[in-house]
Design a protein around this motif. Structure first.
Motif, PDB file in Angstrom:
ATOM      1  N   VAL A 813       0.978  -1.164  -0.028  1.00  0.00           N
ATOM      2  CA  VAL A 813       0.069  -0.036  -0.115  1.00  0.00           C
ATOM      3  C   VAL A 813       0.860   1.305  -0.016  1.00  0.00           C
ATOM      4  CG1 VAL A 813      -1.543   1.370   1.512  1.00  0.00           C
ATOM      5  CG2 VAL A 813      -2.105  -0.954   1.091  1.00  0.00           C
ATOM      6  N   GLN A 814       1.920   1.314   1.007  1.00  0.00           N
ATOM      7  CA  GLN A 814       2.649   2.268   1.082  1.00  0.00           C
ATOM      8  C   GLN A 814       3.654   2.538  -0.269  1.00  0.00           C
ATOM      9  OE1 GLN A 814       4.896   2.941   4.997  1.00  0.00           O
ATOM     10  NE2 GLN A 814       3.829   1.154   5.271  1.00  0.00           N
ATOM     11  N   GLY A 815       3.913   1.477  -1.081  1.00  0.00           N
ATOM     12  CA  GLY A 815       4.753   1.242  -2.314  1.00  0.00           C
ATOM     13  C   GLY A 815       3.781   1.539  -3.596  1.00  0.00           C
ATOM     14  N   ARG A 816       2.516   1.450  -3.386  1.00  0.00           N
ATOM     15  CA  ARG A 816       1.618   1.942  -4.392  1.00  0.00           C
ATOM     16  C   ARG A 816       1.798   0.778  -5.404  1.00  0.00           C
ATOM     17  NH1 ARG A 816       2.123   8.225  -4.463  1.00  0.00           N
ATOM     18  NH2 ARG A 816       4.168   7.656  -4.774  1.00  0.00           N
ATOM     19  N   ASN A 817       2.055  -0.395  -5.113  1.00  0.00           N
ATOM     20  CA  ASN A 817       2.279  -1.511  -6.134  1.00  0.00           C
ATOM     21  C   ASN A 817       0.727  -2.266  -6.120  1.00  0.00           C
ATOM     22  OD1 ASN A 817       2.936  -3.695  -7.465  1.00  0.00           O
ATOM     23  ND2 ASN A 817       4.949  -4.133  -6.475  1.00  0.00           N
ATOM     24  N   GLN A 818       0.039  -1.867  -6.986  1.00  0.00           N
ATOM     25  CA  GLN A 818      -1.423  -2.190  -7.297  1.00  0.00           C
ATOM     26  C   GLN A 818      -1.440  -3.831  -7.746  1.00  0.00           C
ATOM     27  OE1 GLN A 818      -2.726   0.760  -9.784  1.00  0.00           O
ATOM     28  NE2 GLN A 818      -3.349   1.894  -8.211  1.00  0.00           N
ATOM     29  N   GLU A 819      -0.502  -4.184  -8.394  1.00  0.00           N
ATOM     30  CA  GLU A 819      -0.509  -5.493  -8.947  1.00  0.00           C
ATOM     31  C   GLU A 819      -0.080  -6.564  -7.804  1.00  0.00           C
ATOM     32  OE1 GLU A 819       1.957  -8.170 -12.427  1.00  0.00           O
ATOM     33  OE2 GLU A 819       2.096  -5.993 -12.303  1.00  0.00           O
ATOM     34  N   ARG A 820       0.959  -6.356  -7.164  1.00  0.00           N
ATOM     35  CA  ARG A 820       1.106  -7.129  -5.846  1.00  0.00           C
ATOM     36  C   ARG A 820       0.005  -7.125  -4.652  1.00  0.00           C
ATOM     37  NH1 ARG A 820       5.947  -9.899  -6.076  1.00  0.00           N
ATOM     38  NH2 ARG A 820       4.914 -11.197  -4.523  1.00  0.00           N
ATOM     39  N   LEU A 821      -0.583  -5.808  -4.836  1.00  0.00           N
ATOM     40  CA  LEU A 821      -1.466  -5.809  -3.713  1.00  0.00           C
ATOM     41  C   LEU A 821      -2.594  -6.729  -3.899  1.00  0.00           C
ATOM     42  CD1 LEU A 821      -2.073  -4.165  -1.099  1.00  0.00           C
ATOM     43  CD2 LEU A 821      -3.008  -2.311  -2.579  1.00  0.00           C
ATOM     44  N   ALA A 822      -3.021  -6.565  -5.303  1.00  0.00           N
ATOM     45  CA  ALA A 822      -4.334  -7.495  -5.666  1.00  0.00           C
ATOM     46  C   ALA A 822      -3.718  -8.914  -5.292  1.00  0.00           C
ATOM     47  CB  ALA A 822      -4.316  -7.340  -7.193  1.00  0.00           C
ATOM     48  N   LEU A 841      -9.294   1.732  -9.354  1.00  0.00           N
ATOM     49  CA  LEU A 841      -8.435   1.888 -10.430  1.00  0.00           C
ATOM     50  C   LEU A 841      -9.149   2.636 -11.765  1.00  0.00           C
ATOM     51  CD1 LEU A 841      -7.080  -1.921 -10.885  1.00  0.00           C
ATOM     52  CD2 LEU A 841      -5.836   0.160  -9.963  1.00  0.00           C
ATOM     53  N   PRO A 842      -8.325   3.160 -12.538  1.00  0.00           N
ATOM     54  CA  PRO A 842      -8.956   4.110 -13.873  1.00  0.00           C
ATOM     55  C   PRO A 842      -9.428   3.013 -14.696  1.00  0.00           C
ATOM     56  CG  PRO A 842      -6.732   4.189 -13.757  1.00  0.00           C
ATOM     57  CD  PRO A 842      -6.919   3.501 -12.531  1.00  0.00           C
ATOM     58  N   GLU A 843     -10.595   3.467 -15.552  1.00  0.00           N
ATOM     59  CA  GLU A 843     -10.946   2.704 -16.733  1.00  0.00           C
ATOM     60  C   GLU A 843      -9.735   2.269 -17.732  1.00  0.00           C
ATOM     61  OE1 GLU A 843     -13.917   4.550 -18.583  1.00  0.00           O
ATOM     62  OE2 GLU A 843     -15.344   4.481 -16.816  1.00  0.00           O
ATOM     63  N   ASN A 844     -10.069   0.962 -18.030  1.00  0.00           N
ATOM     64  CA  ASN A 844      -9.132   0.341 -18.975  1.00  0.00           C
ATOM     65  C   ASN A 844      -7.475   0.013 -18.470  1.00  0.00           C
ATOM     66  OD1 ASN A 844     -10.966   0.341 -20.950  1.00  0.00           O
ATOM     67  ND2 ASN A 844     -10.682   2.399 -21.676  1.00  0.00           N
ATOM     68  N   ASN A 845      -7.511   0.124 -16.991  1.00  0.00           N
ATOM     69  CA  ASN A 845      -6.294  -0.328 -16.580  1.00  0.00           C
ATOM     70  C   ASN A 845      -5.904  -1.870 -16.709  1.00  0.00           C
ATOM     71  OD1 ASN A 845      -4.425  -1.150 -14.158  1.00  0.00           O
ATOM     72  ND2 ASN A 845      -4.397   1.204 -14.134  1.00  0.00           N
ATOM     73  N   LYS A 846      -4.715  -1.950 -17.098  1.00  0.00           N
ATOM     74  CA  LYS A 846      -4.247  -3.209 -17.357  1.00  0.00           C
ATOM     75  C   LYS A 846      -4.211  -3.942 -16.283  1.00  0.00           C
ATOM     76  CE  LYS A 846       0.523  -2.634 -16.090  1.00  0.00           C
ATOM     77  NZ  LYS A 846       1.908  -2.518 -16.565  1.00  0.00           N
ATOM     78  N   LEU A 847      -4.566  -3.756 -15.005  1.00  0.00           N
ATOM     79  CA  LEU A 847      -4.726  -4.636 -13.882  1.00  0.00           C
ATOM     80  C   LEU A 847      -6.053  -5.203 -13.546  1.00  0.00           C
ATOM     81  CD1 LEU A 847      -3.336  -6.142 -11.457  1.00  0.00           C
ATOM     82  CD2 LEU A 847      -3.613  -3.885 -10.114  1.00  0.00           C
TER      83      LEU A 847
END
Length: 1302
Positions: A813-822, A841-847
């Motif tokens: 969360v602090q590193g803003r790593n959304q992929e690993r957070l998921a 997440l914004p629209e059409n985000n790759k995650l």
């Protein structure tokens, strides 16, 4: 295994020992002898030095207590380890139970039977019961607290031995005559044991010992033999249980005194004496066997007579009672172990599992990986890999060689048909040998390939990678030796006993002392050497010039393979036996970088030899792992296997040889310059590296560079060059500290120089992100934000790798790593957090697709759909709904996004529902999706099935009505669709024509679309006729039943004509009744007994009543004068003779009284309800149309001849319609024919022409829109051409509108 005597303890007074027992848990040794001697001893090792542990540590007597209480010779001693009790017995029958109190042993209980001598005592596995057997046949079983459980007197027998089974349910009693009887734990006799070892044996013999291993440390194999029975004549049998009819048989050829299993049941020790060939006296020996009868070792023991033996709890020592001495022997087991890439691989057994537990212990990182392997035979290692040899199947002689990496991951298995008794390994080959043949496998593993690619490489079997040779063959090195196992299983007179290999050669030792040398990789025999001993272990040095041989007795010798010498006959031979010989050797290892350097283990001492000259020994009992860079790495396997689940790094010991120690001492005491001369005289890369490191410590860069050059350390040279470019001495000191892994010191120096960036860089290189985070928080900088994110993500990775997902979430969360957070949310099953992340997440985000698939995997359809839609992937959203059986949602999404495959989607969903027999749900699905035609088909199917099941007629009628209503909705949908396609007044005719053509398609393909209401009509009249009959209206019932003749395709004919016969009989219309019976009797669907019943009933009726009926009804007159059948009133079942109707007063138009309907509402039998009502769009059956429609004069169009239709009376102003039908062929009526065939029954048509008298206009009729679709409500100014479907529809519609139909 290897065994050697290590210690001797004398008993005071030279008292002869009779028995000995070693407590497996506490370590006490109890020994009994003559004159009441009973002593308790304890050996303990006391050392503080880490390197001297295990067997190498000096042992002294910590307990030496003499127990007073026995007066006669002590004959039996046995321990109860669970309750810390000692039980002893003497020749007078006195039994004493001793207890431990404050470090000393005291009497607890005494028992004296005074009748006979105790021959044997045995505690059961859990220590709760003891069984005592006396010579006179008496048996006593008592509890641990001294209570007697039961006793038995086996009269006429003399007992000498007793043993419990592991589950304490069986007792074995050994008799003096050699028999063994099996009893249950209550003293009931079961059976005599079958003694296969005594077959064809004559003479007197007695039992020397019975020992049953209880499996407390597991078994080396599933179904392993564990019950040993041995006789004094040397015959022995080892059984899997007391009823084993195929035991392992051994003939030891010695006079046996006693036997005992070791702590894990892997070795059986048999003690006794053997007649020496060169001496008159007997020699005391101890033989060691596996549970499968394989002989391991023989230990010779000095003294006159051996009387007893006992194992230590760890199986590393054995105590022998000989005369008045106790001899101790050390055991060096052949552990299943190996060393590869800083990893110690070892195997052990567990009592709770049948497999071997194989541990891959990374000594560098102190991490271990556990694998369970069934029927493990051996472990062989080399470089970064190891090979596990196992048995593939217990019932078939097939074996597996499994190539693994250093963490136990299987890379490539190979199945072979020879037993891998001996396995060796090089960096390219695995060689396995049985006693008759050897198998060579050239393995290939690419280090940098992925696991999938490794599997692909492993599956690629190329010609020549696997070969097998018989030991008696002489291969030439060509491409021979294919996998032909038929030759490999042939026997040989000189079996294989040892093998070893290097990259260049393969050596195979044979029992005769011959060593055969083969070349590698092309296997061709090169030379044969003859030794003076039988090799037990072979080992090649690093350049394959010498081989070390250890024989069965532990003698180490050396053989030079390439030396040319002259033998005793004067002939020149290749190979020479070296003069060096060492005894009691059980392990040795050549140095990897020096062919003249090796280390060997001799008893508890390690010797290092250089050019066959020994250095001073080192006291240790470790197994040698590696010898490289003048350092020896040793592992204390004895200590590790005492607690194999928690290995300790203290048990890995590194030894430096003398030259390395001397060089280090010179550098420390004399200096760098003087030491360099010594190293010059004794060169070795390790010594030059030592000098370079010492020069670096003192910043002598020139000497350091020269030393790095001599040891060919390119990285060291680059480091020295970099140091030379630094100006600050403090910076140099810090770099040197970091080079020698003194990172704390280097960091402190960087911080003292105010170079926080260098300290952070150092910690980043080390991967110490926790410290990086601390350093970043102590200051600020432009690049700190990016480094902070990197540090947080790296720490998150650290926790994620260890599956500590909750901790990882905080840092991601602090590193803003959304992929690993998921990923962490998914692993934590925190789906709410995952949903919040997706929403953020914004629209059409790759995650988003990855998150959506995570939701799909756990069955969360709504969240997955939301994520897919957010990334503009509606098709995946629909597929998800289909996958998760959320079909309603799938249909809704497909409609909302105008997807073309909605039809196929509906079909899949419907088929899914139909498979689950949810037909009504499928109908509802189609109806909601406006697929009325498919819904109607399914509803008609249900109605037909219910009709065949003879369900209640009212239910069937309702189902047909629902089907027809769905067809109505289908027609309306088609009309609306055509209206939307074609707009404008000029296109109304084209629109109507298109609609008619579309309906034609439906009608031609489906029976129910032709007349949707036909099934409902049939069951309506069927119900109505019965209601009228039971009401008493027999005439009306008969009329209604007559109409049922047209519905034989819907209602079974037997029911129709049965009802018709009943109604006719009740109405006394016996002629109709007769015809109905005739029809019934002619039905082919009736069984013979049913047909006979109808015939009997007809006979009974018509013998009383003549089948004549002269009265004619109005219907008959109409049929006689008309040209077709009349329309039927759905309310009464009567034919409609006059075509007049009116609106019911109960449903007037708003603001008006009762009035007649407008022409657009009632048209020649067709009715259109106002908004949302039923459309009268049904075909008029041809048999009804002629009677219903009466054309007026002068209205015949061209092409119609006179007399085509009957003339009706003139139309009045009330609005009676005169309609002209188109001519066509007549369709015959169903059932029995009417009294007179009508002159003309017009064929079905769609359009009907309404006379101008109805519309209030003059002249010929003009085209009008189709009925129910394009009918305009205004009469004036509109076309006068309308259409209708059926008179029945008109009647039905009027009923629905509340009107009465006459």
């Amino acid at each position: 295994m290897f065994i050697y005597l290590c210690k001797k303890i004398a008993i005071p007074g030279n008292v002869r020992l009779r028995c000995i027992s070693w407590n497996k848990v506490q370590g006490f040794i109890a020994c009994g002898g003559e004159d009441g001697l009973l002593k308790v001893l304890k050996l303990e090792t006391q050392t503080d030095e880490a390197k001297i542990k295990g067997l190498a540590a000096p042992s002294n007597l910590s307990v030496n207590q003499t127990l007073e209480g026995h007066s006669g010779s002590v004959q039996v001693v046995t321990w109860n380890e669970q309750y810390q009790k000692l039980t002893t017995s003497d020749q007078n029958g006195l039994i004493i139970v001793w207890m431990l109190y404050k470090g000393a042993w005291y009497e607890e209980m005494i028992n004296n039977r005074n009748k006979s001598v105790v021959r044997s005592m045995s505690w059961n596995a859990d220590g709760q019961k003891i069984c005592i057997v006396y010579e006179d046949g008496a048996v006593i079983v008592g509890s641990v607290d001294g209570n007697r459980i039961w006793g038995k007197d086996l009269k006429g027998t003399h007992l000498c031995h007793v043993a419990w089974s592991s589950d304490s349910k069986v007792l074995l009693f050994g008799m003096a005559n050699g028999e063994i009887h099996i009893y249950d734990n209550q003293g009931n006799f079961i059976v005599k044991m079958k003694l296969s070892c005594l077959v064809n044996l004559t003479g007197a013999f007695s039992i020397a010992g019975i020992h049953w291993y209880h499996g407390t440390e597991g078994y080396i194999e599933p179904d392993c033999p564990c019950l040993a029975v041995c006789y004094d004549n040397g015959r022995c049998q080892i059984m899997r249980d007391e009823n084993d009819h195929n035991p392992v048989l051994i003939d030891t050829s010695m006079n046996v005194v006693c036997i005992q299993w070791n702590h894990c049941g892997s070795v059986l020790a048999v003690a006794g004496s053997l007649k020496a060939t060169s001496q008159d006296k007997d020699v005391n020996i101890v033989q060691f066997y596996t549970p499968f009868g394989e002989h391991l070792r023989t230990l010779k023991v000095p003294g006159k007579q051996i009387s007893a033996l006992s194992w230590e709890g760890s199986g590393l020592k054995i105590a022998l009672a000989v005369d008045s001495y106790i001899y101790f022997a050390n055991i060096r087991p052949d552990y299943k172990w190996g060393y590869c890439s800083n990893t110690v691989v070892y195997a052990y057994t567990r009592p709770d599992r049948p497999e071997y537990c194989v541990v891959f212990w990374d000594t560098k990182n102190n991490e271990k990986y556990v694998k369970y392997v069934k029927s493990l035979i051996s472990i062989t290692t080399y470089g970064d890999f190891c090979v596990l040899a196992t048995k593939a199947d217990e019932n078939q002689p097939q074996y597996v060689l499994v190539l693994c990496n250093s963490i136990g991951t299987p890379l490539d298995p190979k199945y072979i048909d020879i037993g891998p008794l001996f396995v060796t390994m090089t960096k390219t080959h695995v060689i396995a040998a049985s006693k008759e043949a050897f198998y060579i496998w050239q393995y290939r593993v690419a280090k940098k390939l992925t696991a999938m690619e490794i599997n692909q490489v492993a599956r690629t079997r190329k010609e020549g990678r696997e070969r097998i040779y018989h030991i008696d063959d002489t291969p030439s090195g060509s491409a021979d030796g294919h996998l032909d196992y038929s030759r490999a299983i042939e026997g040989t007179r000189d079996p294989i006993c040892a093998i070893t290999a290097s990259d260049k050669i393969l050596l195979v030792g044979r029992e005769s002392g011959t060593i055969q040398r083969y070349s590698l990789p092309s296997v061709g025999i090169v030379q044969k050497y003859t030794l003076n001993c039988r090799a037990y272990q072979l080992s090649l040095n690093c350049n394959s010039s010498r081989v070390a041989i250890i024989d069965l007795s532990g003698v180490l010798t050396f053989f030079d393979l390439d030396t040319r010498a002259v033998d005793s006959t004067g002939q020149q031979v290749i190979g020479e036996q070296l003069k060096l010989e060492r005894k009691d050797v059980w392990d040795m290892k050549w140095a990897k970088d020096n062919p003249d350097l090796f280390a060997m283990m001799e008893k508890t001492r390690m010797y290092v030899f250089r050019n066959l000259d020994p250095e001073e020994p080192i006291q240790t009992s470790g197994y040698i792992c590696n010898f490289e860079d003048l350092e020896i790495k040793s592992v204390l396997l004895d200590e590790i296997l005492k607690n194999p689940e928690h290995p300790n790094k203290d048990y890995i010991i590194n030894f430096e040889i003398r030259s390395l120690r001397d060089s280090r001492a010179l550098i420390e005491k004399v200096g760098i310059e003087e030491s360099s001369q010594f190293i010059e005289d004794n060169p070795h890369p390790r010594l030059w590296r030592l000098l370079a490191e010492a020069a670096l410590q003192k910043l002598d860069l020139q000497t350091a560079e020269q030393a790095f050059v001599r040891c060919k350390d390119y990285q060291g040279i680059k480091f020295v060059k970099r140091l030379g470019n630094l100006q600050s001495e403090a910076m140099k000191q810090a770099e040197v500290a970091a080079y020698f892994s003194r990172f704390e010191e280097a960091e402190r120096m960087y911080l003292d120089m105010d170079r926080r960036d260098l300290a952070i860089g150092l910690r980043i290189k080390l991967g110490d992100w926790f410290r990086v985070l601390q350093l970043l928080k102590t200051g600020s900088g432009d690049s700190d934000d990016a480094l902070l994110e990197q540090a947080h993500n790296a720490i998150g990775d650290y926790f994620a790798d260890r599956q500590k997902w909750l901790n990882a979430v905080q840092y991601y969360v602090q590193g803003r790593n959304q992929e690993r957070l998921a990923e962490c949310y998914y692993m934590l099953e925190d789906y709410q957090g995952l949903e919040n992340l997706a929403n953020s997440l914004p629209e059409n985000n790759k995650l988003l697709p990855d998150i959506a698939y995570m939701f799909v995997r756990v069955g969360m359809c709504e969240q997955a759909v939301s994520a897919f839609l957010k990334c503009n992937r509606p098709k995946d959203a629909v597929d998800t709904c289909v996958h998760l059986n959320q079909w309603n949602k799938a249909v809704e999404l497909a409609k909302n996004h105008n997807m073309k495959e909605i039809g196929s989607l509906l079909a899949r969903y419907a088929s899914h529902l139909l498979e689950k027999n949810k037909i009504l749900d499928a109908i509802e699905l189609y109806r909601k999706a406006n697929y009325f035609f498919e819904a109607a088909k399914l509803m008609f199917k249900i109605a037909d099935e219910e009709s065949k099941k003879r369900t209640k007629p009212l239910r069937v009628k309702k189902l047909y009505v629902l089907s027809a209503l769905l067809i109505e909705q289908c027609h309306e949908q088609m009309q609306n669709a055509q209206r939307g396609k074609v707009k404008g007044k000029s296109s109304e005719t084209a629109s109507a024509l298109a609609g008619l053509l579309e309906e034609d398609v439906l009608s031609s393909t489906n029976r129910f679309a032709d007349n949707a209401w036909r099934g409902a009509e049939a069951y309506h009249f069927f119900i109505l006729a019965q209601r009228q009959l039971y009401k008493g209206s027999v005439d009306a019932a008969l009329k209604t039943a007559l109409h049922l003749r047209d519905y034989e395709d819907i209602i079974p004919a037997v029911e129709i004509y049965s009802l018709l016969a009943l109604c006719a009989c009740a109405n006394r219309a016996f002629d109709i009744c007769s015809k109905a019976f005739v029809k019934l009797e002619s039905l082919e669907t009736l069984r013979p007994e049913q047909r006979q019943q109808y015939e009997d009933l007809a006979l009974e009726i018509f013998t009383r009543h003549c089948p004549k009926y002269n009265k004619k009804s109005d219907l008959d007159y109409v049929l006689e004068n008309g040209d077709g059948k009349l329309p039927i009133c759905v309310a009464t079942g009567d034919p409609i003779l006059e075509y007049r109707f009116w609106m019911c007063s109960r449903r007037p138009r708003p603001g008006h009284g009762p009035q007649q309907p407008r022409p657009d509402q009632v048209l020649a039998g067709g009715v259109r309800r106002r908004r949302g009502g039923l459309h009268g769009r049904h075909r008029v059956p041809a048999r009804l149309r002629g009677a219903l429609l009466q054309p007026g004069p002068g209205a015949l169009p061209a092409g119609y001849g006179p007399g085509a239709v009957g003339h009706a009376s003139g139309a009045g102003p009330a609005g009676r319609a005169a309609v002209l039908p188109r001519p066509g062929p007549a369709r015959p009526a169903r059932g029995f024919p009417p009294a007179r065939e009508p002159r003309f029954v017009p064929r079905f048509t769609r359009s009907w022409r309404v006379l101008p008298s109805v519309l209030g206009t003059e002249g010929p009729a003009r085209p009008r829109p189709r009925p129910g679709r394009d009918v305009t409500p205004e009469i004036g100014g509109a076309d006068g051409r309308l259409s209708c479907r059926s008179a029945l529809c008109a009647q039905r519609a009027l009923l629905q509108m509340g009107c009465c139909v006459i």
